[in-house]
Design an enzyme around this catalytic site. Structure first.
Site, mmCIF file in Angstrom:
data_model
loop_
_atom_site.group_PDB
_atom_site.id
_atom_site.type_symbol
_atom_site.label_atom_id
_atom_site.label_comp_id
_atom_site.label_asym_id
_atom_site.label_seq_id
_atom_site.Cartn_x
_atom_site.Cartn_y
_atom_site.Cartn_z
ATOM 1 N N ASP A 112 29.863 80.563 82.563
ATOM 2 C CA ASP A 112 30.530 81.969 83.371
ATOM 3 C C ASP A 112 29.501 83.063 83.462
ATOM 4 O O ASP A 112 29.610 83.535 82.322
ATOM 5 C CB ASP A 112 32.141 81.370 82.840
ATOM 6 C CG ASP A 112 32.913 83.416 83.906
ATOM 7 O OD1 ASP A 112 31.795 83.267 84.450
ATOM 8 O OD2 ASP A 112 33.663 82.502 83.417
ATOM 9 N N HIS A 113 29.117 83.861 84.597
ATOM 10 C CA HIS A 113 28.402 85.070 84.142
ATOM 11 C C HIS A 113 29.223 85.907 84.307
ATOM 12 O O HIS A 113 28.994 87.656 84.243
ATOM 13 C CB HIS A 113 27.426 85.326 85.672
ATOM 14 C CG HIS A 113 25.929 85.608 84.804
ATOM 15 N ND1 HIS A 113 26.053 85.840 83.986
ATOM 16 C CD2 HIS A 113 24.713 85.527 85.795
ATOM 17 C CE1 HIS A 113 24.104 86.679 84.118
ATOM 18 N NE2 HIS A 113 24.202 86.511 85.699
ATOM 19 N N ARG A 114 30.782 86.048 84.766
ATOM 20 C CA ARG A 114 30.845 87.256 84.110
ATOM 21 C C ARG A 114 30.812 87.343 82.720
ATOM 22 O O ARG A 114 31.368 88.775 81.935
ATOM 23 C CB ARG A 114 32.450 86.744 83.997
ATOM 24 C CG ARG A 114 32.976 86.703 86.027
ATOM 25 C CD ARG A 114 34.277 86.593 86.246
ATOM 26 N NE ARG A 114 35.208 84.654 85.817
ATOM 27 C CZ ARG A 114 35.824 84.328 85.458
ATOM 28 N NH1 ARG A 114 36.964 85.025 85.927
ATOM 29 N NH2 ARG A 114 36.197 83.295 85.294
ATOM 30 N N PRO A 171 31.670 82.603 88.574
ATOM 31 C CA PRO A 171 30.342 82.719 88.913
ATOM 32 C C PRO A 171 30.367 81.905 88.141
ATOM 33 O O PRO A 171 29.289 81.993 87.204
ATOM 34 C CB PRO A 171 30.102 84.171 88.883
ATOM 35 C CG PRO A 171 31.345 84.662 88.032
ATOM 36 C CD PRO A 171 32.208 84.450 88.447
ATOM 37 N N VAL A 219 28.847 85.215 80.009
ATOM 38 C CA VAL A 219 28.023 85.385 79.803
ATOM 39 C C VAL A 219 26.823 85.858 80.126
ATOM 40 O O VAL A 219 26.816 85.240 81.833
ATOM 41 C CB VAL A 219 27.684 84.160 79.260
ATOM 42 C CG1 VAL A 219 26.213 83.268 78.383
ATOM 43 C CG2 VAL A 219 28.514 83.105 78.535
#
Length: 472
Positions: free
Chosen positions: A442-444, A266, A446
């Site tokens: 990467d929102h998983r 994501p 960060v």
């Protein structure tokens, strides 16, 4: 190993990278009858990552070139045979057998065959050819030779493994084995809601490929359209004003990596516009510094150094997501990727342990990276293991963009064009050198706070480059 096998040695296409499955023969540097020595480069191949020279691991006289230039060959397939004892007389009729062996199923290959380079192993022979001029003096590949009638029925034998027959061999219980597919393909099918058992495999040995999964997704959309049949002739027509180029090599690998990244991680992208006037002045000063004489000194060098300092201050951004083990891997080193546009397409080689380099050594590494990429000599090893990347879209006059993460990395920084703009400086509007930075992450791994801190630190350093000393 028989006497013939000991004399006529086969050199198989090795895995010159990490998990590569095929490579295209770009150029043969030898011909039948030429003498070769152990370690001599015999051909150039293009993998999904780079152009690579292949050295042969034994000495003798070239007996046969199995494939022509422009042919894509699977890893593990014999591409050249060498007579290691040319003084023994004419080649016996059995010497022609290696091609048949390559056509046979993998289990027919003799056990104990010596592996000289990584990537050797039983693999079904599979090639994909494109039209190309025949090489002068080179023998026609055995696969193209019309003289031998015996191989004609052979295709029926390899076709069997493509069916569902290999599955029971996995666990010994007929009807209970899982379809053959690699973990990333299984995940793709799961994400798209496709049952692997309903897919007809097209890969070697009955393995389901990504293309098979995508085809299964598209099939329902096209099936209910009765008008598709009459439209087929129009679809097949080709406009003389169009050019068609096969998707292969670097372009194919880049496209697949971007699709995997975009639909797996994501993405979040944040932007900041910053006054880099002081940084541009520092670049001009450094170009005159004797310590950096002959090195590549430009704004990208200081952007790279700023990002490395920002990662040092926020180390959790330097991580990757391990899908198989469901773990976050935090890394205490930075392999800094630099996106480079080359005639072969976009590649992203990386500078190993960039965080441990001084500014002069970083400048040297950047110069070597760019020069090697332009010459098409970047090694596969230089394009693996990256942790974060910088893409310099400013060289094309672009203000910024929303870069896509490289697969396996947590962040990528886009450096936009530096332009003279009106800017409020010390309470007055003045012309200043300004640029825009964009950080995708990467929102998983960060969250917004961490990503914002990294981008803010990079911007603060470029606004006041003296922070390289106080923060670094």
């Amino acid at each position: 190993m028989t006497a013939v096998e000991q004399r006529f040695r086969e050199f198989k296409m090795p895995d010159v990278g990490e998990g590569l499955t095929e490579a295209e023969i770009l150029k043969w540097l030898v011909a039948p009858g030429d003498t070769v020595t152990d370690g001599q480069v015999v051909c150039e191949v293009e993998t999904a990552k780079a152009a690579v020279e292949l050295p042969i691991p034994f000495t003798g006289v070239v007996h046969e070139l199995r494939f022509g230039e422009g042919t894509t060959v699977d890893v593990g397939t014999a591409i050249i045979s060498v007579d290691t004892d040319p003084g023994a007389g004419d080649a016996p009729a059995a010497a022609a057998a290696p091609e048949a062996a390559a056509e046979a199923p993998a289990e027919a290959e003799p056990e104990g065959r010596q592996a000289n380079l990584v990537g050797y192993g039983a693999a079904p022979s599979s090639t994909k050819r494109r039209p190309r001029k025949a090489q002068p003096g080179a023998r026609r590949p055995a696969a193209e030779a019309p003289a031998a009638p015996a191989p004609a029925p052979a295709p029926a034998a390899p076709a069997a493994p493509v069916r569902a027959e290999p599955a029971p061999e996995l666990n010994g219980h007929p009807g209970t084995a899982r379809p053959l597919a690699k973990p990333p393909v299984r995940k793709l099918a799961k994400d798209l809601g496709i049952d692997l058992a309903t897919i007809t495999p097209s890969g070697p040995g009955g393995v389901i490929t990504r293309e098979d999964v995508h085809a299964a997704v598209e099939a329902p959309a096209t099936a209910p359209e009765p008008a598709a049949a009459p439209a087929a002739p129009v679809t097949g027509a080709r406009d003389a004003r169009e050019r068609r180029v096969p998707v292969k090599g670097v372009r194919k690998a880049t496209a697949q990596a971007m699709v995997d990244s975009a639909f797996t991680a994501p993405h979040v992208t944040e932007f900041v516009t910053v006054d880099v006037t002081r940084t541009m002045k520092l670049v001009a000063d450094l170009k005159q510094d004797p310590e950096l004489a002959g090195l590549r000194v430009n704004p990208l060098l200081l952007v790279a150094k700023a990002l490395l300092v920002a990662i040092k201050r926020n180390p959790d951004v330097n991580a990757s997501w391990d899908e198989d083990s469901q773990e976050i891997v935090y890394k205490d080193y930075v392999n800094l990727g630099i996106a480079a546009a080359t005639p072969r397409g976009l590649i992203v080689p990386n500078i190993k342990d960039a965080d441990a380099k001084t500014l002069p050594r970083l400048a040297e590494a950047l110069g070597d990276l760019v020069a090697t990429a332009r010459d098409g000599k970047t090694s596969p090893a230089a394009m693996t293991g990256g942790t974060v990347t910088i893409t310099n879209v400013g060289v094309f006059g672009i203000d910024t963009g929303t870069p896509i993460l490289n697969r396996g990395e947590s962040a990528i920084l886009a450096f936009g064009a530096v332009k003279l703009q009106p800017w409020v400086h010390k309470g007055e509007v003045k012309p200043r050198q300004v640029t825009t930075l964009a950080l995708s992450f990467d929102h998983r791994l960060v969250d917004g706070e961490l990503g914002s801190k990294v981008l803010a630190d990079v911007a603060a350093i470029l606004e006041r480059p003296k922070r390289l000393i106080t923060w670094g």
